[in-house]
Design a protein around this motif. Structure first.
Motif, PDB file in Angstrom:
ATOM      1  N   THR A  30       0.985  -1.154   0.113  1.00 32.76           N
ATOM      2  CA  THR A  30      -0.305  -0.061  -0.164  1.00 32.76           C
ATOM      3  C   THR A  30       0.998   1.521   0.057  1.00 32.76           C
ATOM      4  OG1 THR A  30      -0.051  -0.201   2.411  1.00 32.76           O
ATOM      5  CG2 THR A  30      -2.004  -1.023   1.919  1.00 32.76           C
ATOM      6  N   GLY A  31       0.099   2.390  -0.550  1.00 30.25           N
ATOM      7  CA  GLY A  31       1.549   3.698  -0.242  1.00 30.25           C
ATOM      8  C   GLY A  31       0.028   5.091  -1.491  1.00 30.25           C
ATOM      9  N   LYS A  37       5.246   2.193  -5.057  1.00 30.04           N
ATOM     10  CA  LYS A  37       4.391   0.723  -4.900  1.00 30.04           C
ATOM     11  C   LYS A  37       4.777  -0.742  -6.172  1.00 30.04           C
ATOM     12  CE  LYS A  37       0.887   1.864  -4.458  1.00 30.04           C
ATOM     13  NZ  LYS A  37       0.780   3.067  -4.623  1.00 30.04           N
ATOM     14  N   ASN A 304      -4.456   2.002   0.370  1.00 29.85           N
ATOM     15  CA  ASN A 304      -4.748   2.216   1.453  1.00 29.85           C
ATOM     16  C   ASN A 304      -5.306   1.275   1.588  1.00 29.85           C
ATOM     17  OD1 ASN A 304      -6.578   3.329   4.140  1.00 29.85           O
ATOM     18  ND2 ASN A 304      -5.068   4.896   3.619  1.00 29.85           N
ATOM     19  N   PRO A 305      -5.217   0.600   3.491  1.00 31.72           N
ATOM     20  CA  PRO A 305      -5.398  -1.050   3.922  1.00 31.72           C
ATOM     21  C   PRO A 305      -7.097  -0.671   3.747  1.00 31.72           C
ATOM     22  CG  PRO A 305      -3.435  -0.171   4.805  1.00 31.72           C
ATOM     23  CD  PRO A 305      -4.002   0.985   4.274  1.00 31.72           C
ATOM     24  N   ARG A 319       3.798  -7.437   4.738  1.00 28.75           N
ATOM     25  CA  ARG A 319       2.743  -6.168   4.128  1.00 28.75           C
ATOM     26  C   ARG A 319       3.904  -5.017   4.106  1.00 28.75           C
ATOM     27  NH1 ARG A 319      -2.973  -5.603   8.448  1.00 28.75           N
ATOM     28  NH2 ARG A 319      -2.947  -7.747   7.367  1.00 28.75           N
ATOM     29  N   GLN A 321       4.001  -1.171   3.419  1.00 30.54           N
ATOM     30  CA  GLN A 321       3.643   0.034   3.292  1.00 30.54           C
ATOM     31  C   GLN A 321       4.047   1.578   3.209  1.00 30.54           C
ATOM     32  OE1 GLN A 321       0.032   0.869   5.018  1.00 30.54           O
ATOM     33  NE2 GLN A 321       0.401   2.808   3.554  1.00 30.54           N
ATOM     34  N   HIS A 322       4.232   2.186   1.785  1.00 29.37           N
ATOM     35  CA  HIS A 322       4.988   2.856   1.468  1.00 29.37           C
ATOM     36  C   HIS A 322       4.457   4.220   2.123  1.00 29.37           C
ATOM     37  CE1 HIS A 322       7.941   1.399  -1.255  1.00 29.37           C
ATOM     38  NE2 HIS A 322       6.367   0.489  -1.585  1.00 29.37           N
ATOM     39  N   ALA A 338      -4.238   2.234   8.932  1.00 30.54           N
ATOM     40  CA  ALA A 338      -3.060   1.368   8.131  1.00 30.54           C
ATOM     41  C   ALA A 338      -2.087   1.321   9.581  1.00 30.54           C
ATOM     42  CB  ALA A 338      -2.229   2.233   7.504  1.00 30.54           C
ATOM     43  N   ILE A 354       4.517   6.572   9.358  1.00 28.16           N
ATOM     44  CA  ILE A 354       4.238   6.415   7.718  1.00 28.16           C
ATOM     45  C   ILE A 354       3.945   8.069   6.591  1.00 28.16           C
ATOM     46  CG2 ILE A 354       1.779   6.394   6.497  1.00 28.16           C
ATOM     47  CD1 ILE A 354       1.016   3.294   8.401  1.00 28.16           C
ATOM     48  N   ALA A 362       9.962   1.673   2.784  1.00 29.51           N
ATOM     49  CA  ALA A 362       8.329   1.406   3.296  1.00 29.51           C
ATOM     50  C   ALA A 362       8.331   1.176   4.461  1.00 29.51           C
ATOM     51  CB  ALA A 362       7.958   0.559   2.067  1.00 29.51           C
TER      52      ALA A 362
END
Length: 494
Positions: A30-31, A37, A304-305, A319, A321-322, A338, A354, A362
């Motif tokens: 995500t990001g 991504k 986004n989650p 997982r 996450q960017h 997130a 984040i 990330a």
């Protein structure tokens, strides 16, 4: 530093790796747009391919095609490789097969109407409950009568046949309103405008062609050209879901293998869940939950989650996450959501981190021993060995012609199916009706001929009588006249 049993993701306070034996436990990338991504997807696909795991991924912007070509000398990339400890880093291309629903940027991808099924088709066409019910009846009748539904004209013919037999089928299936059938037919026209007519047909994509490996043991990376397909988002998401379902239905159980049999990347994953009816969400959840036992890992890519339902999100163990931006209350809520999905690290303020991540950075959490998520870590993502950015059209064409599946899917096949069967049936009915009409006409004509013959016989007898009488009367009248005329003449002589 390479670990043959893992995919190297990057470096935090330690090497961050995705263990191959947990590769089928699914994942999430995500990001916000532009935060990296696609590069993360690219380096994961490279890692799985090196490990002998086939990969399927959608290329929504065209950038991912560069995985088929070796990267070029780039000081920034080399510096990043050293920074994350990749002393053995080098540039290389990866075995790639290109696919395209429109057959323009890759081998044509087709599936059949039957394989898609009524549930996914209903979702694709945004049908109402009544319309979905009618579509289910069409599939049921086709199954009962042994008619394959392969392409759009098969489905159209089946629906038209259903409308014509509505009174006959009412007892078993309930009322089938002509307006309902008409509405479905109109939705099929909309699908035509989106290019679905090219998508439905044969030869259908074989799952085995997505699970190929090279002679040296690397997994092929199947890239679906989706830049044009994204203009029809419902078709895009429904196709990928149907492909997931086919994998689930066709592959045998393997439990927890040492490495996945296939890894499936689903970019723009929010399109799958937007406005999806409960029945479809339930199906997606079921597929995600159970497909891991078939050795398939599914990795969703989205901004986004929150784009992913909680029931599905709970099953995504690996997982990345960017960065996310938080300028509005809604965005701030998304950042908190997130952050809450990670196993917290007392050394990191996840929520703040984040928002402060740079491009190529990330937060990562991968499944460790016993399948427990690791504590979240701020990670510098490794650079890809393949090209950053798209390949050229000429390079793409050359790769397509050298592909191991070249020539298998290029030519469409139109075998006998519902359209041909129903057309033949309608023609036979029309011929039978014409023959019956001709027989009736012949019988009528025969009756008319018989009646005409009797009439002519009667007329002949009557004519003869009349002629005889007339002849006799005429003779007498003729004589009288002669006499009268002559008599006057002769009478004058007297």
């Amino acid at each position: 530093m390479a670990n043959a049993d893992a995919v190297f993701i990057g470096r935090s306070v330690k090497p961050e790796e995705l263990l191959l034996r947990f590769g089928n436990r699914h994942g999430l990338i995500t990001g916000a747009t532009g935060t990296g991504k696609t590069v993360t997807l690219q380096i994961m696909a490279e890692g799985f391919s090196k490990a002998g795991v086939p990969v399927f991924a959608a290329d929504v912007k065209g950038d991912l095609s560069g995985i088929a070509a070796a990267g070029g000398p780039n000081d920034a990339i080399i510096a990043r490789a050293k920074q994350v400890g990749m002393d053995d880093f080098g540039f290389e291309a990866f075995p790639t097969i290109f696919w395209d629903l429109y057959g323009e940027q890759g081998h044509p991808v087709r599936t059949t109407i039957t394989e898609m099924g009524p549930l996914l088709l209903s979702r694709l066409m945004s049908l109402t409950e009544a319309q979905e019910g009618a579509l289910n009846i069409a599939f049921r009748i086709a199954d009962q009568e042994g008619m394959a539904l392969l392409d759009m004209k098969d489905l159209r013919a089946m629906l038209s046949d259903l409308a014509g037999r509505a009174s006959e089928l009412r007892t078993d299936f309930g009322n089938i309103a002509p307006a309902t059938i008409g509405a479905i037919q109109r939705r099929l026209l909309v699908l035509d405008e989106q290019g679905a007519d090219n998508f439905f047909g044969e030869p259908a994509l074989s799952i085995s062609d997505l699970m190929r490996t090279t002679p040296d043991g690397r997994g092929y990376i199947s890239i679906l050209a989706a830049d044009k397909l994204m203009q029809a988002p419902a078709l895009y998401s429904t196709f990928l879901l149907s492909l997931m379902s086919e994998l689930f239905e066709q592959l045998p159980e393997v439990g927890d293998p040492d490495k996945p049999r296939l890894v499936f990347f689903f970019d723009e994953a929010h399109l799958l869940f937007d406005e999806a009816p409960p029945a479809l969400l339930q199906k997606v959840e079921q597929v995600v939950r159970l497909i891991r036992s078939k050795g398939v890992g599914i990795y969703f890519i989205t901004q986004n989650p929150l784009d992913i339902p909680d029931t599905v999100l709970a099953q995504l163990g690996n997982r990345v996450q960017h960065a996310l931006r938080a300028y509005t209350p809604r965005e701030q809520k998304a950042v908190k959501a997130a952050a809450s999905t990670f196993r917290q690290n007392p050394q990191i303020d996840t929520e703040t981190a984040i928002m402060q991540l740079g491009t190529g950075e990330a937060l990562t959490s991968m499944l460790e021993d016993k399948g427990v998520p690791s504590m979240v870590q701020k990670t510098l993502i490794r650079p890809p060995s393949s090209r950053l950015g798209p390949i050229t059209p000429d390079e793409r064409r050359a790769l397509i012609t050298k592909s191991p599946v070249y020539g298998i899917y290029e030519q469409a096949v139109d075998r006998e199916s519902a359209y041909e069967i129903l057309t033949k049936r309608a023609q036979e009915k029309a011929d039978a009706a014409a023959a019956a009409a001709a027989e009736v006409a012949a019988a009528k004509q025969q009756r008319q001929v018989s009646s005409s013959g009797a009439s002519r016989t009667l007329e002949t007898i009557t004519d003869r009588i009349v002629r005889n009488v007339a002849s006799q009367v005429g003779t007498q009248i003729g004589r009288a006249l002669m006499r009268g005329i002559l008599g006057s003449l002769t009478g004058g002589r007297r």
